[in-house]
Design an enzyme around this catalytic site. Structure first.
Site, mmCIF file in Angstrom:
data_model
loop_
_atom_site.group_PDB
_atom_site.id
_atom_site.type_symbol
_atom_site.label_atom_id
_atom_site.label_comp_id
_atom_site.label_asym_id
_atom_site.label_seq_id
_atom_site.Cartn_x
_atom_site.Cartn_y
_atom_site.Cartn_z
ATOM 1 C CD GLU A 68 -2.707 -1.196 2.512
ATOM 2 O OE1 GLU A 68 -3.921 -0.999 2.578
ATOM 3 O OE2 GLU A 68 -2.007 -1.540 3.496
ATOM 4 C CG PHE A 69 4.968 3.193 1.937
ATOM 5 C CD1 PHE A 69 4.730 4.239 2.810
ATOM 6 C CD2 PHE A 69 6.111 3.225 1.156
ATOM 7 C CE1 PHE A 69 5.611 5.317 2.898
ATOM 8 C CE2 PHE A 69 6.999 4.290 1.229
ATOM 9 C CZ PHE A 69 6.744 5.333 2.107
ATOM 10 C CD GLU A 96 22.092 12.672 24.864
ATOM 11 O OE1 GLU A 96 22.776 12.590 23.827
ATOM 12 O OE2 GLU A 96 21.643 13.733 25.307
ATOM 13 C CE LYS A 111 31.702 8.970 21.921
ATOM 14 N NZ LYS A 111 32.008 8.544 20.574
ATOM 15 C CG ASP A 133 30.909 3.270 16.645
ATOM 16 O OD1 ASP A 133 31.491 4.343 16.389
ATOM 17 O OD2 ASP A 133 31.500 2.179 16.708
ATOM 18 C CE1 TYR A 185 25.150 14.335 18.823
ATOM 19 C CE2 TYR A 185 24.563 12.067 18.283
ATOM 20 C CZ TYR A 185 25.414 13.159 18.156
ATOM 21 O OH TYR A 185 26.515 13.059 17.361
ATOM 22 C CE LYS A 244 36.060 5.980 22.581
ATOM 23 N NZ LYS A 244 35.736 6.286 21.202
ATOM 24 C CB CYS A 271 42.049 -25.947 -1.981
ATOM 25 S SG CYS A 271 40.308 -25.969 -1.515
ATOM 26 C CB CYS A 300 39.471 -29.472 -4.223
ATOM 27 S SG CYS A 300 40.141 -27.856 -4.668
ATOM 28 C CB CYS A 340 40.539 -22.764 -3.811
ATOM 29 S SG CYS A 340 40.312 -24.222 -4.847
ATOM 30 C CB CYS A 374 36.857 -26.275 -5.150
ATOM 31 S SG CYS A 374 37.105 -25.999 -3.407
HETATM 32 S S1 IVH Z 1 27.104 15.205 21.838
HETATM 33 C C1 IVH Z 1 29.390 19.106 22.147
HETATM 34 N N1 IVH Z 1 25.793 12.929 22.013
HETATM 35 O O1 IVH Z 1 30.519 11.181 19.584
HETATM 36 C C2 IVH Z 1 28.666 17.818 22.164
HETATM 37 N N2 IVH Z 1 27.746 13.008 20.637
HETATM 38 O O2 IVH Z 1 33.403 12.789 20.416
HETATM 39 C C3 IVH Z 1 28.713 17.119 20.875
HETATM 40 N N3 IVH Z 1 28.206 10.890 19.456
HETATM 41 O O3 IVH Z 1 31.402 13.801 17.472
HETATM 42 C C4 IVH Z 1 28.410 15.725 20.812
HETATM 43 N N4 IVH Z 1 26.483 9.777 20.242
HETATM 44 O O4 IVH Z 1 29.675 12.150 16.618
HETATM 45 C C5 IVH Z 1 26.855 13.576 21.478
HETATM 46 N N5 IVH Z 1 24.493 11.021 22.223
HETATM 47 C C6 IVH Z 1 25.545 11.651 21.686
HETATM 48 C C7 IVH Z 1 26.442 11.011 20.789
HETATM 49 C C8 IVH Z 1 27.535 11.733 20.287
HETATM 50 C C9 IVH Z 1 27.554 9.739 19.454
HETATM 51 C C10 IVH Z 1 29.453 11.153 18.701
HETATM 52 C C11 IVH Z 1 29.471 12.463 17.968
HETATM 53 C C12 IVH Z 1 30.654 13.209 18.490
HETATM 54 C C13 IVH Z 1 31.447 12.162 19.194
HETATM 55 C C14 IVH Z 1 32.066 12.736 20.445
#
Ligand code: IVH
Length: 687
Positions: A46-47, A131, A133, A135, A242, A329, A423, A426, A441, A447
């Site tokens: 539908e979308f 929050e 972090k 990646d 964020y 970290k 290998c 084989c 291989c 193989c």
């Molecule tokens: S705040 C001045 N919040 O982590 C504050 N950063 O070295 C700016 N990142 O460059 C960042 N999750 O790319 C903030 N919940 C979060 C984040 C976050 C990931 C990354 C961001 C930033 C690096 C911090």
């Protein structure tokens, strides 16, 4: 009332404008339900229908196509060079912390900075927002009057790349806001690739013999740098926001602003939490250190921010980062265990992967028994030997890896690891192509894992779609000596199948029927199914449309292959090597005799011609009679090549309205002719 696409010609302008607006709102609401609330209310079918209707209407009434239309999410625009843009507010990074002590230090520094009284040092607490972090890569989105106007990457923090076109394809990035938002503001966040998407992409890459992407973070940033926004759209990136910036931000605390941003339609993590004091922060960190493995995306830590803006202001910044925030970290969890043996796996494309077989050990919520050793160079660099105690880590990558050897526990008698030269399946001598890290291989057609892997690819859904033939049955047929290559499938007889274990009359018949039915699968999918290295689904489609038949494709030299859209050196070489192989030739001849589709269907052929043969055509501007994609397909169907940029090689430009001034200038300076869409349609006999 639903207005169907085929009634469009009767629609007047005012009705079209209203319908486009209505469809846009409706589609964006569905995007929001699906990608932000995780709660879709209509089916994909539908979308797609709604989106199709919008695309058709916008094609017919391009004057009503707005930059915030959900049709922008499909992509299509090509960016050769991203514009460099200066950030309005510098994009700082955060200082890192790794332990409870670091966090207590941070809390102390914050309190000192806020000049909390000595008594407060023990009693008073600071409110922090914790929050995840994420990646990925950071992004700054600017909204003006509720419309997304710019998306810029971090770059060096002072200036970054304008990736607006690509960012618009991310469904969780709102193109238009709702509610009461500031007139102009920036919101920052992280673009990332969900684990599931990453795994699916790597599976596909493996399938066509391409090196896997290293980890979701690199995959996300690599994707945002792609020139073709349609490819970005296909990669299903996601984005959490964020951090709000601007002159007229509604609230005085970070947490309240996050909630406000959520109400305007942004994807704000529901895991963000307001914590009173550092002990609550520590509890949050400890919780996520374990729970992170269950998230559908990767995080590499926790970000802790002072909640009140007045306090943030009081604390200020160092040269590199705010004093009011810090990143915690996670340690990549590491364990030590014994390497019992090294074994070698052979993939469908013949690539050899060394695998470490470990004494089972608990790591990141699962029991790890195996880890990848990647390739011969890595084994040599680590000097890892069977019997060693090794350190295993679960870091950014999904598969655990060996990061080092505990030499203090090495037994004097352990012998140096000799990488295999033959290998394991084989016994064919392995080869290592220049500049490549992996051994292969070369015995493609003999193989066993390569042969079985090729068959699994051949019968898979997007290829020949023989769903009555799964991996287990292939194994069974192979072991019984009934199949040695894909052509053998078409010689199978029911009587040969019946004696096999678990093969009842009905399943044998299903299998035979499934194989017979695959003879109607269109040529482009047959081409993909053949499993030519580097030829994925899209390339196969392009090649099929261009060459029209397998007989023609087999006869092409490298130069001619390079003329085909999307075919570069690697693919051209691979196609030539494939058809030169006598074993492949024999298989292909048998498949042809079996009756597989080796050319485009009558319907596809009828519309095809050689009228544009040898011509390189650039499409530019907005069209009224057909979509850009339709014109692209027409160019290919008539033997021409569609190119994204104007150069000395351009034969002419298929020019719609509003062609960009830069392109126009370039065309004039190179003396490249412009053709209107009418003139073009006439040229191919469709005028
Ligand atoms: S705040 C001045 N919040 O982590 C504050 N950063 O070295 C700016 N990142 O460059 C960042 N999750 O790319 C903030 N919940 C979060 C984040 C976050 C990931 C990354 C961001 C930033 C690096 C911090």
């Amino acid at each position: 009332m639903r207005i169907f696409v085929n009634q469009l010609q009767f629609m007047d302008q005012a009705t079209a404008q209203a319908r486009i607006a209505q469809l846009s709102t409706e589609i964006e609401q569905h995007n929001y339900n699906y990608y932000i609330l995780d709660n879709p209310t209509i089916s994909d079918f539908e979308f797609d229908k709604l989106l199709e209707e919008l695309l058709a209407l916008e094609k017919q009434f391009p004057e009503f196509l707005s930059p915030e239309s959900p049709s922008q999410r499909v992509g299509g625009q090509i960016t050769k060079n991203f514009k460099t843009v200066k950030h309005k507010y510098a994009m700082l990074s955060l200082s890192n912390s790794y332990s409870r002590e670091d966090m207590l230090d941070f809390d102390r520094r914050v309190k000192e900075g806020l000049e909390m009284q000595a008594t407060d040092l023990f009693g008073a607490t600071v409110d922090y927002v914790c929050e995840l972090k994420f990646d990925g890569l950071s992004i700054g989105l600017t909204y003006e009057k509720g419309i997304l106007t710019q998306a810029v990457t971090r770059g060096d923090g002072v200036q970054g790349d304008d990736v607006t076109v690509n960012a618009k394809t991310i469904k969780s990035v709102p193109l238009k806001l709702k509610g009461h938002f500031p007139d102009v503001f920036e919101i920052r966040g992280e673009i990332f690739m969900p684990k599931k998407v990453f795994e699916a992409i790597n599976k596909e890459r493996e399938d066509i013999g391409e090196a896997p992407l290293a980890n979701p973070r690199n995959a996300a940033s690599g994707t945002m740098k792609m020139q073709d926004s349609r490819q970005v759209a296909a990669r299903n990136l996601d984005c959490y926001l964020y951090f709000l910036l601007g002159e007229t931000i509604p609230h005085q605390t970070h947490y309240d602003n996050l909630q406000a941003a959520k109400s305007w339609g942004f994807k704000v993590s529901e895991h963000s939490k307001l914590c009173h004091g550092i002990e609550a922060v520590m509890a949050y960190i400890d919780y996520w250190d374990k729970a992170r493995y269950d998230l559908p995306f990767e995080i590499d830590g926790i970000v802790i921010k002072v909640n009140e803006y007045s306090k943030q202001q009081q604390l200020g910044f160092t040269a590199k980062s705010p004093r009011w925030a810090i990143a915690y970290k996670f340690k990549a969890e590491q364990v030590s265990t014994q390497l019992q043996s090294i074994s070698y796996q052979v993939g469908r494309t013949g690539a050899i992967t060394p695998v470490a077989n470990l004494a089972p050990v608990a790591l990141g919520g699962t029991t790890v028994k195996r880890a990848s050793l990647h390739n011969a160079d890595i084994i040599q660099k680590l000097d890892v030997r069977e019997g060693d105690y090794v350190f295993v880590e679960k870091g950014g990558e999904i598969i655990p890896k060996i990061v080092g050897v505990d030499l203090s526990r090495r037994d004097a008698g352990l012998s140096l690891t000799q990488y295999i030269s033959e290998c394991p399946e084989c016994q064919t001598p392995l080869v290592r192509r220049e500049g490549e890290a992996l051994h292969y291989c070369p015995n493609e057609n003999g193989c066993p894992p390569q042969v079985k892997g090729k068959m699994e690819h051949f019968v898979s859904r997007r290829a020949m779609n023989i769903d009555s033939l799964g991996g287990e049955t292939i194994e069974q047929l192979y072991t019984a000596g009934l199949i040695r290559n894909i052509a053998d499938l078409y010689d199978l007889k029911k009587e040969q199948l019946l004696p096999l274990e678990r093969m009842a009359e009905k399943s044998a018949q299903n299998l035979i029927d499934g194989i017979a039915a695959s003879k109607t699968v269109p040529f482009e999918r047959v081409l993909f199914a053949l499993g030519i290295r580097h030829v994925g689904e899209t390339t196969a489609k392009k090649m099929a449309r261009n060459v029209k038949s397998l007989t023609h494709l087999r006869g092409l030299n490298k130069e001619a292959l390079l003329e085909i859209d999307e075919v570069g050196e690697t693919i051209a070489d691979s196609v030539i090597a494939f058809f030169k192989d006598p074993a492949q030739q024999a298989i292909i001849d048998r498949l042809e005799r079996a009756g597989l589709q080796f050319e485009l269907s009558q319907e596809q052929l009828q519309n095809a011609s050689d009228k544009l043969k040898g011509l390189t055509i650039v499409i530019s501007g907005v069209f009224t009679k057909h979509s850009r994609d339709a014109y692209k397909a027409m160019i290919e169907q008539h033997g021409g090549k569609n190119s994204g940029s104007i150069s000395g090689k351009t034969s002419f430009i298929l020019a719609g309205e509003n062609m960009g001034p830069e392109k126009l200038k370039k065309a004039q300076s190179l003396g490249v002719k412009l053709l209107t869409e009418d003139a073009f349609l006439e040229m191919i006999g469709e005028g």
